[in-house]
Design an enzyme around this catalytic site. Structure first.
Site, PDB file in Angstrom:
ATOM      1  N   MET A  64       0.909  -1.166   0.056  1.00 32.79           N
ATOM      2  CA  MET A  64       0.158  -0.113  -0.037  1.00 32.79           C
ATOM      3  C   MET A  64       0.862   1.079  -0.034  1.00 32.79           C
ATOM      4  O   MET A  64       0.394   2.190   0.558  1.00 32.79           O
ATOM      5  CB  MET A  64      -1.041   0.058   1.180  1.00 32.79           C
ATOM      6  CG  MET A  64      -1.898  -1.325   1.100  1.00 32.79           C
ATOM      7  SD  MET A  64      -3.409  -1.066   1.972  1.00 32.79           S
ATOM      8  CE  MET A  64      -2.717  -0.579   3.617  1.00 32.79           C
ATOM      9  N   GLY A  65       2.270   1.102  -0.475  1.00 34.09           N
ATOM     10  CA  GLY A  65       3.119   2.173  -0.629  1.00 34.09           C
ATOM     11  C   GLY A  65       3.562   2.808   0.850  1.00 34.09           C
ATOM     12  O   GLY A  65       3.439   1.770   1.828  1.00 34.09           O
ATOM     13  N   ALA A  66       4.038   4.005   0.971  1.00 30.37           N
ATOM     14  CA  ALA A  66       4.933   4.444   2.108  1.00 30.37           C
ATOM     15  C   ALA A  66       5.675   3.480   2.332  1.00 30.37           C
ATOM     16  O   ALA A  66       5.764   3.093   3.623  1.00 30.37           O
ATOM     17  CB  ALA A  66       3.716   4.922   3.275  1.00 30.37           C
ATOM     18  N   LEU A  67       6.816   3.185   1.626  1.00 35.98           N
ATOM     19  CA  LEU A  67       7.441   2.100   1.769  1.00 35.98           C
ATOM     20  C   LEU A  67       8.824   2.414   2.562  1.00 35.98           C
ATOM     21  O   LEU A  67       8.989   3.346   2.797  1.00 35.98           O
ATOM     22  CB  LEU A  67       8.271   1.954   0.406  1.00 35.98           C
ATOM     23  CG  LEU A  67       7.140   1.143  -0.824  1.00 35.98           C
ATOM     24  CD1 LEU A  67       7.774   0.987  -2.130  1.00 35.98           C
ATOM     25  CD2 LEU A  67       6.141   0.172  -0.323  1.00 35.98           C
ATOM     26  N   HIS A  68       9.010   1.389   3.263  1.00 34.13           N
ATOM     27  CA  HIS A  68      10.025   1.289   4.296  1.00 34.13           C
ATOM     28  C   HIS A  68      11.002  -0.123   3.892  1.00 34.13           C
ATOM     29  O   HIS A  68      10.536  -0.980   3.099  1.00 34.13           O
ATOM     30  CB  HIS A  68       9.450   1.180   5.712  1.00 34.13           C
ATOM     31  CG  HIS A  68       8.357   0.383   6.311  1.00 34.13           C
ATOM     32  ND1 HIS A  68       8.853  -0.873   6.180  1.00 34.13           N
ATOM     33  CD2 HIS A  68       7.258   0.196   6.177  1.00 34.13           C
ATOM     34  CE1 HIS A  68       7.604  -1.753   6.412  1.00 34.13           C
ATOM     35  NE2 HIS A  68       6.773  -0.759   6.468  1.00 34.13           N
TER      36      HIS A  68
ATOM     37  N   HIS B  12       9.225  -3.498   3.316  1.00 31.98           N
ATOM     38  CA  HIS B  12       8.780  -3.846   2.048  1.00 31.98           C
ATOM     39  C   HIS B  12      10.012  -3.893   1.055  1.00 31.98           C
ATOM     40  O   HIS B  12       9.759  -4.929   0.391  1.00 31.98           O
ATOM     41  CB  HIS B  12       8.279  -2.550   1.658  1.00 31.98           C
ATOM     42  CG  HIS B  12       6.864  -2.068   2.313  1.00 31.98           C
ATOM     43  ND1 HIS B  12       6.868  -0.930   2.958  1.00 31.98           N
ATOM     44  CD2 HIS B  12       5.667  -2.640   2.156  1.00 31.98           C
ATOM     45  CE1 HIS B  12       5.665  -0.833   3.445  1.00 31.98           C
ATOM     46  NE2 HIS B  12       5.038  -1.800   3.207  1.00 31.98           N
TER      47      HIS B  12
ATOM     48  N   GLU C 291       5.698 -11.624   7.178  1.00 33.07           N
ATOM     49  CA  GLU C 291       5.056 -12.084   8.317  1.00 33.07           C
ATOM     50  C   GLU C 291       4.625 -11.107   9.435  1.00 33.07           C
ATOM     51  O   GLU C 291       3.865 -11.384  10.273  1.00 33.07           O
ATOM     52  CB  GLU C 291       6.027 -13.318   9.074  1.00 33.07           C
ATOM     53  CG  GLU C 291       6.625 -14.310   8.302  1.00 33.07           C
ATOM     54  CD  GLU C 291       7.497 -15.137   8.885  1.00 33.07           C
ATOM     55  OE1 GLU C 291       8.228 -14.696   9.995  1.00 33.07           O
ATOM     56  OE2 GLU C 291       7.988 -16.222   8.384  1.00 33.07           O
TER      57      GLU C 291
ATOM     58  N   ASP D 263       2.273  -9.259   8.757  1.00 29.01           N
ATOM     59  CA  ASP D 263       0.970  -9.483   8.843  1.00 29.01           C
ATOM     60  C   ASP D 263       0.464 -10.869   8.681  1.00 29.01           C
ATOM     61  O   ASP D 263       0.367 -11.485   7.562  1.00 29.01           O
ATOM     62  CB  ASP D 263       0.356  -8.545   7.543  1.00 29.01           C
ATOM     63  CG  ASP D 263       0.456  -7.128   7.773  1.00 29.01           C
ATOM     64  OD1 ASP D 263      -0.169  -6.387   8.277  1.00 29.01           O
ATOM     65  OD2 ASP D 263       1.604  -6.444   7.264  1.00 29.01           O
TER      66      ASP D 263
ATOM     67  N   GLN E  64      -2.748 -12.253   7.697  1.00 28.59           N
ATOM     68  CA  GLN E  64      -2.880 -11.918   6.214  1.00 28.59           C
ATOM     69  C   GLN E  64      -2.174 -13.005   5.462  1.00 28.59           C
ATOM     70  O   GLN E  64      -2.704 -13.616   4.335  1.00 28.59           O
ATOM     71  CB  GLN E  64      -2.263 -10.608   5.866  1.00 28.59           C
ATOM     72  CG  GLN E  64      -2.356 -10.253   4.216  1.00 28.59           C
ATOM     73  CD  GLN E  64      -2.066  -8.692   4.088  1.00 28.59           C
ATOM     74  OE1 GLN E  64      -2.787  -8.031   4.239  1.00 28.59           O
ATOM     75  NE2 GLN E  64      -0.914  -8.627   3.821  1.00 28.59           N
TER      76      GLN E  64
HETATM   77  P1  AMP Z   1       1.576  -2.998   3.403  1.00 21.01           P
HETATM   78  O1  AMP Z   1       2.103  -1.825   2.721  1.00 21.01           O
HETATM   79  O2  AMP Z   1       1.513  -2.481   4.940  1.00 21.01           O
HETATM   80  O3  AMP Z   1       0.293  -3.553   3.043  1.00 21.01           O
HETATM   81  O4  AMP Z   1       2.350  -4.184   3.563  1.00 21.01           O
HETATM   82  C1  AMP Z   1       2.772  -4.784   2.166  1.00 21.01           C
HETATM   83  C2  AMP Z   1       3.463  -5.765   2.631  1.00 21.01           C
HETATM   84  O5  AMP Z   1       4.599  -5.764   3.409  1.00 21.01           O
HETATM   85  C3  AMP Z   1       2.839  -6.916   3.244  1.00 21.01           C
HETATM   86  O6  AMP Z   1       3.051  -8.430   2.822  1.00 21.01           O
HETATM   87  C4  AMP Z   1       3.352  -6.640   4.695  1.00 21.01           C
HETATM   88  O7  AMP Z   1       3.250  -7.949   5.608  1.00 21.01           O
HETATM   89  C5  AMP Z   1       4.931  -6.652   4.168  1.00 21.01           C
HETATM   90  N1  AMP Z   1       5.507  -5.848   5.473  1.00 21.01           N
HETATM   91  C6  AMP Z   1       5.005  -4.567   6.084  1.00 21.01           C
HETATM   92  N2  AMP Z   1       5.800  -4.370   7.071  1.00 21.01           N
HETATM   93  C7  AMP Z   1       6.747  -5.155   7.019  1.00 21.01           C
HETATM   94  C8  AMP Z   1       7.868  -5.479   8.007  1.00 21.01           C
HETATM   95  N3  AMP Z   1       8.327  -4.735   8.941  1.00 21.01           N
HETATM   96  N4  AMP Z   1       8.714  -6.498   7.723  1.00 21.01           N
HETATM   97  C9  AMP Z   1       8.237  -7.453   6.957  1.00 21.01           C
HETATM   98  N5  AMP Z   1       7.404  -7.289   5.811  1.00 21.01           N
HETATM   99  C10 AMP Z   1       6.543  -6.235   6.050  1.00 21.01           C
END
Ligand code: AMP
Length: 286
Positions: free
Chosen positions: A36-40, A43, A154, A156, A159
């Site tokens: 969903m963006g706002a990448l860190h 991601h 993991e 999520d 999910q």
């Molecule tokens: P999101 O953008 O939050 O929907 O996350 C997108 C993907 O990145 C999902 O598969 C999340 O589980 C994964 N993700 C989010 N935060 C982390 C993290 N801290 N470590 C590993 N994967 C992550």
């Protein structure tokens, strides 16, 4: 199609399909990382993992409205696609797919996916719309991209189990790969929602990891789960969390409870708790 720091950013399904068709014609495999963006960095580790397993990597960048309830943070969710594209380009991603909501859900859209099994309980109790929305958007993304593999975090955990389930149930031809949670130096799981936290909230958030670790160790040592869950709940409130939606130990594979209250198989502890208006989730293997 636009180019940002050598990463093509595609907004229409037609452009996406043209790019993927071209790769497949060359015999290249395709990996996908839905976001969903706002990448860190969390991601980006998924992108690196996908790049090790596939010749080309597509990251989607779409804040999916169908997984948010009306009162949730859809409008406030951080959006910074240009920076995301730069990060992806520097991480070995080959294409960012960032459709508009109207392209994903055009006027007249009438399809939904209902799930039971791993979608029930935990997040399913507190965000009942969420996993139907996730199943719908991820199924659409898989049909659009047609990846050979897809990587999910993991972080999520529920999910990830839900995705594995509907991919099996719907015979989607994609291999699902899980990736470990990336954390900061203090053990706080990286999350786009951490951007909502004040310095004081961050300090509280960083206590979550230790509380989970202690509960996980207690569960591994065979202590009865109801007491462990109660203690962790109280410890979270004492640490400064205002509300705890759940803290629960479940079977690692299907997230079902342990009926006799003792961990006697691979398990996971999962938590959701609130700091102000921010809801944090985390989990750990036992
Ligand atoms: P999101 O953008 O939050 O929907 O996350 C997108 C993907 O990145 C999902 O598969 C999340 O589980 C994964 N993700 C989010 N935060 C982390 C993290 N801290 N470590 C590993 N994967 C992550």
């Amino acid at each position: 199609m636009t180019e940002t720091a050598s990463l093509p950013v595609v907004r229409s399904v037609a452009d996406l399909r043209a790019a993927v068709r071209d790769w497949k014609r060359q015999g290249l495999t395709v990996g996908m990382v839905p976001t969903m963006g706002a990448l860190h960095e969390g991601h980006l580790t998924l992108v690196r993992k996908a790049a090790r397993r596939a010749d080309r990597v597509v990251a989607s960048n779409f804040v999916n409205p169908t997984q948010f309830a009306a009162h949730e943070d859809l409008g406030a969710y951080p959006r910074r696609q240009e920076e995301d594209a730069r990060l992806l380009a520097a991480t070995g991603c080959h294409l960012m797919f960032a459709p508009a909501a109207e392209a994903m859900y055009p006027e007249g859209f009438a399809t939904s996916i209902a799930m039971t099994g791993p979608a029930l309980g935990l997040e399913g109790d507190f965000r009942p719309q969420m996993f139907g929305g996730v199943a719908l958007v991820v199924t659409k993304l898989f049909n659009q991209v047609q990846p050979d593999i897809a990587v999910f975090g993991e972080k999520d955990y529920q999910q990830l189990m839900v995705v594995r389930r509907f991919v099996r149930d719907l015979d989607l031809p994609v291999e699902i790969i899980g990736a470990p949670t990336q954390r900061d130096e203090a053990g706080l799981a990286l999350s786009s929602r951490n951007a909502y936290l004040s310095e004081a909230d961050l300090e509280t958030a960083r206590k979550l990891n230790l509380i989970l670790r202690q509960a996980a160790d207690a569960a591994a040592s065979g202590r009865p789960l109801p007491g462990i869950e109660r203690d962790a709940y109280a410890a979270l409130l004492k640490a400064g969390f205002e509300r705890v939606d759940y803290v629960a130990v479940r079977h690692a594979e299907d997230l079902s409870p342990f009926p006799n209250g003792i961990v006697d198989a691979p398990a996971r502890i999962l938590v959701a708790a609130w700091l102000g208006k921010t809801r944090l989730i985390d989990n750990m293997a036992i």
